[in-house]
Design a protein around this motif. Structure first.
Motif, PDB file in Angstrom:
ATOM      1  N   ARG A  95       8.851  -0.030  -3.948  1.00 49.59           N
ATOM      2  CA  ARG A  95       7.699  -0.210  -3.279  1.00 49.59           C
ATOM      3  C   ARG A  95       7.598  -1.312  -2.195  1.00 49.59           C
ATOM      4  O   ARG A  95       8.666  -2.220  -2.342  1.00 49.59           O
ATOM      5  N   ASN A 137      -9.610   2.954  -2.744  1.00 50.71           N
ATOM      6  CA  ASN A 137      -9.603   3.893  -1.711  1.00 50.71           C
ATOM      7  C   ASN A 137      -9.577   5.353  -2.538  1.00 50.71           C
ATOM      8  O   ASN A 137      -8.771   6.154  -1.973  1.00 50.71           O
ATOM      9  N   ASP A 157       0.790  -1.065  -0.104  1.00 50.81           N
ATOM     10  CA  ASP A 157      -0.031   0.123  -0.004  1.00 50.81           C
ATOM     11  C   ASP A 157       0.822   1.139  -0.061  1.00 50.81           C
ATOM     12  O   ASP A 157       0.403   2.438   0.171  1.00 50.81           O
ATOM     13  N   ALA A 158       2.109   1.236  -0.298  1.00 52.11           N
ATOM     14  CA  ALA A 158       3.138   2.385   0.058  1.00 52.11           C
ATOM     15  C   ALA A 158       4.187   2.170  -0.943  1.00 52.11           C
ATOM     16  O   ALA A 158       4.634   1.226  -1.391  1.00 52.11           O
ATOM     17  N   GLU A 177      -4.433  -0.271  -2.150  1.00 50.17           N
ATOM     18  CA  GLU A 177      -4.104  -1.411  -1.547  1.00 50.17           C
ATOM     19  C   GLU A 177      -3.984  -2.780  -2.505  1.00 50.17           C
ATOM     20  O   GLU A 177      -5.172  -3.020  -2.930  1.00 50.17           O
ATOM     21  N   LYS A 223       7.395   8.147   2.331  1.00 50.97           N
ATOM     22  CA  LYS A 223       6.580   7.310   2.259  1.00 50.97           C
ATOM     23  C   LYS A 223       5.324   7.717   1.928  1.00 50.97           C
ATOM     24  O   LYS A 223       4.604   8.657   2.236  1.00 50.97           O
ATOM     25  N   LEU A 224       5.064   7.342   0.450  1.00 50.46           N
ATOM     26  CA  LEU A 224       3.897   7.843  -0.221  1.00 50.46           C
ATOM     27  C   LEU A 224       2.824   6.947  -0.780  1.00 50.46           C
ATOM     28  O   LEU A 224       3.103   5.637  -0.798  1.00 50.46           O
ATOM     29  N   PRO A 225       1.539   6.926  -1.185  1.00 51.46           N
ATOM     30  CA  PRO A 225       0.669   6.398  -1.650  1.00 51.46           C
ATOM     31  C   PRO A 225       1.119   5.716  -2.890  1.00 51.46           C
ATOM     32  O   PRO A 225       2.532   6.270  -3.730  1.00 51.46           O
ATOM     33  N   ARG A 283      -5.581   5.801  -2.623  1.00 51.68           N
ATOM     34  CA  ARG A 283      -4.425   5.156  -1.400  1.00 51.68           C
ATOM     35  C   ARG A 283      -4.531   3.427  -1.773  1.00 51.68           C
ATOM     36  O   ARG A 283      -5.398   2.989  -1.164  1.00 51.68           O
ATOM     37  N   SER A 320     -10.399   9.190  -3.556  1.00 54.11           N
ATOM     38  CA  SER A 320     -10.977  10.186  -2.708  1.00 54.11           C
ATOM     39  C   SER A 320     -11.087  11.597  -3.764  1.00 54.11           C
ATOM     40  O   SER A 320     -10.525  11.260  -4.991  1.00 54.11           O
ATOM     41  N   GLY A 326      -7.815  11.423  -5.801  1.00 50.10           N
ATOM     42  CA  GLY A 326      -6.615  10.977  -5.045  1.00 50.10           C
ATOM     43  C   GLY A 326      -7.020   9.520  -4.750  1.00 50.10           C
ATOM     44  O   GLY A 326      -8.054   8.775  -4.968  1.00 50.10           O
ATOM     45  N   ASP A 345       0.642   9.250  -7.272  1.00 46.16           N
ATOM     46  CA  ASP A 345       0.129  10.600  -7.110  1.00 46.16           C
ATOM     47  C   ASP A 345      -1.162  10.976  -7.351  1.00 46.16           C
ATOM     48  O   ASP A 345      -1.501  10.440  -8.214  1.00 46.16           O
TER      49      ASP A 345
END
Length: 401
Positions: free
Chosen positions: A385, A109, A40-41, A74, A49-51, A72, A111, A70, A54
């Motif tokens: 990753r 996820n 997930d990152a 997983e 540490k980022l999603p 995130r 947004s 946005g 971008d």
């Protein structure tokens, strides 16, 4: 637009103990393991540490900012790995790995962050406003969850491990040395270029092993008993992983025209040279419980031989450092190439693994079990990753002649 949710996972390899283990001549090994990797990152150039992706800024045609998409994401890979081994001689073992992806699940996820004031609406775009507008342009709202790769092969691996004979100079140093050479077969598949929630199963997409791997391993047993079984084993490994250049089809926007259209400026095809890896690993095997030794068919009805078999309980702790060379991309768009080369630039990652091993060979059952966990997010990497992997497996050994 760039691909939204193309994900890759570092899938840990099967059970590991001493770095130089080979099979006795004419001995077969059959190993079944279940692996579940979650991701997930990612880590950027500055080790932040980022999603995995971008944010995507969306603009009104000829106007202001509609808003920012946005996500995130997983991703979870569930795999069954079949390992076959055969002792050609006491010093040379042939190995075949057959990784089968049971399924891949991806949760987006998604947004939305509103953008500029829109006079036609009297307010900024809400998330529902944007996706209603996008639908009018032929762009469906992406699902928040998808499953793919059901029962799909990843790249199979065939290899050989050769262990040096116990020459006098090795015995004086107390060392065991082995070399391993492995080749990945192109049995995996690349992701569908038109889909958003996707993951491939080639060695490059899994980001776990190279197309060609070469390793040199050394073991140093300590506190060895009279039957040659150590209480502690220290291991070290250095390796090189080669990745071949790959050709991909650019997305034409047939499914996601606003979010995934590349071909008009990238070209129908693009190419990636993933960049090679240089790896080092250090391990320690702790054998706290040898267990009883019985005269069974496994030991040839010989108690003394049974005492030379692996301990009943052992614990393996491993640290692996992977230095990744930067990738090179070729297309008709230098800017598009630059964005991807920046994400997959030169970097590194750190993996820590703990594994509990149970062996029943000493009591006459040709079966071993193991359970382990590998973490890549304990220390921040760079341009990589971070996948964490749980593994469980059964290993059987047999000799028929």
């Amino acid at each position: 637009m760039k691909r939204l949710l193309l994900v890759s996972l570092l899938v840990a390899s099967g059970a590991q103990a001493a770095e130089t283990v080979v099979l006795p001549q004419s001995t077969f090994l059959l190993d079944f393991s279940y692996l579940q990797s979650s991701l997930d990152a990612r880590y950027d150039q500055d080790r932040q540490k980022l999603p995995l992706i971008d944010p995507i800024l969306r603009y009104e045609p000829g106007g202001g900012l509609q808003g920012t998409i946005g996500a995130r994401p997983e991703a979870v890979f569930r795999m069954l790995v079949l390992q076959l081994g055969y002792g050609i001689t006491d010093n040379l073992t042939a190995l075949v790995f057959v990784p089968i992806v049971l399924n891949t699940s991806i949760t987006a996820n998604l947004s939305w962050q509103p953008g500029d004031y829109q006079p036609s609406l009297g307010r900024p775009y809400s998330q529902d406003d944007f996706w209603a507008w996008a639908r009018s342009m032929g762009q469906p709202r992406p699902p928040d969850y998808a499953e793919t790769n059901k029962g799909v092969l990843a790249d199979m691996v065939v290899g050989m491990r050769y262990k040096l004979k116990p020459y006098a100079w090795l015995q004086r140093l107390g060392l065991q040395v082995a070399g391993t050479l492995a080749f990945a077969l192109p049995t995996g598949k690349s992701p569908d270029p038109e889909e958003l929630l996707v993951a491939g199963t080639t060695s490059w997409e899994l980001h776990s092993y190279g197309d060609i791997e070469a390793h040199l391993s050394v073991d140093r047993p300590l506190f060895v008993d009279e039957y040659g079984v150590p209480r502690i084993n220290l291991g070290a490994d250095v390796g090189y992983s080669f990745f071949r250049p790959r050709e991909y089809t650019a997305a034409r926007g047939t499914v996601n025209p606003l979010l995934l259209t590349q071909a008009p400026y990238v070209g129908e095809k693009y190419w990636i040279d993933p960049g090679d890896w240089f790896t080092t690993a250090f391990s320690i095997d702790l054998n706290p419980f040898f267990g009883p030794a019985e005269a069974t068919i496994v030991s040839g009805k010989n108690v003394e031989r049974a005492k030379t078999l692996p301990p009943m309980v052992s614990i393996t702790l491993t640290y692996n450092y992977i230095l990744t060379a930067g990738s090179n991309w070729w297309s008709q768009s230098p800017l598009w190439e630059y964005d991807r080369e920046k994400m997959w630039g030169q970097g590194d990652k750190h993996a820590f693994k703990a594994q509990l091993n149970l062996s029943f060979l000493r009591v006459g059952l040709p079966l071993q079990m193991y359970i382990g966990y590998r973490a890549q997010d304990l220390f921040h990497g760079k341009n990589t990753r971070a996948a964490n992997t749980f593994s469980f497996g059964l290993r059987m050994v047999a000799k028929f002649w």
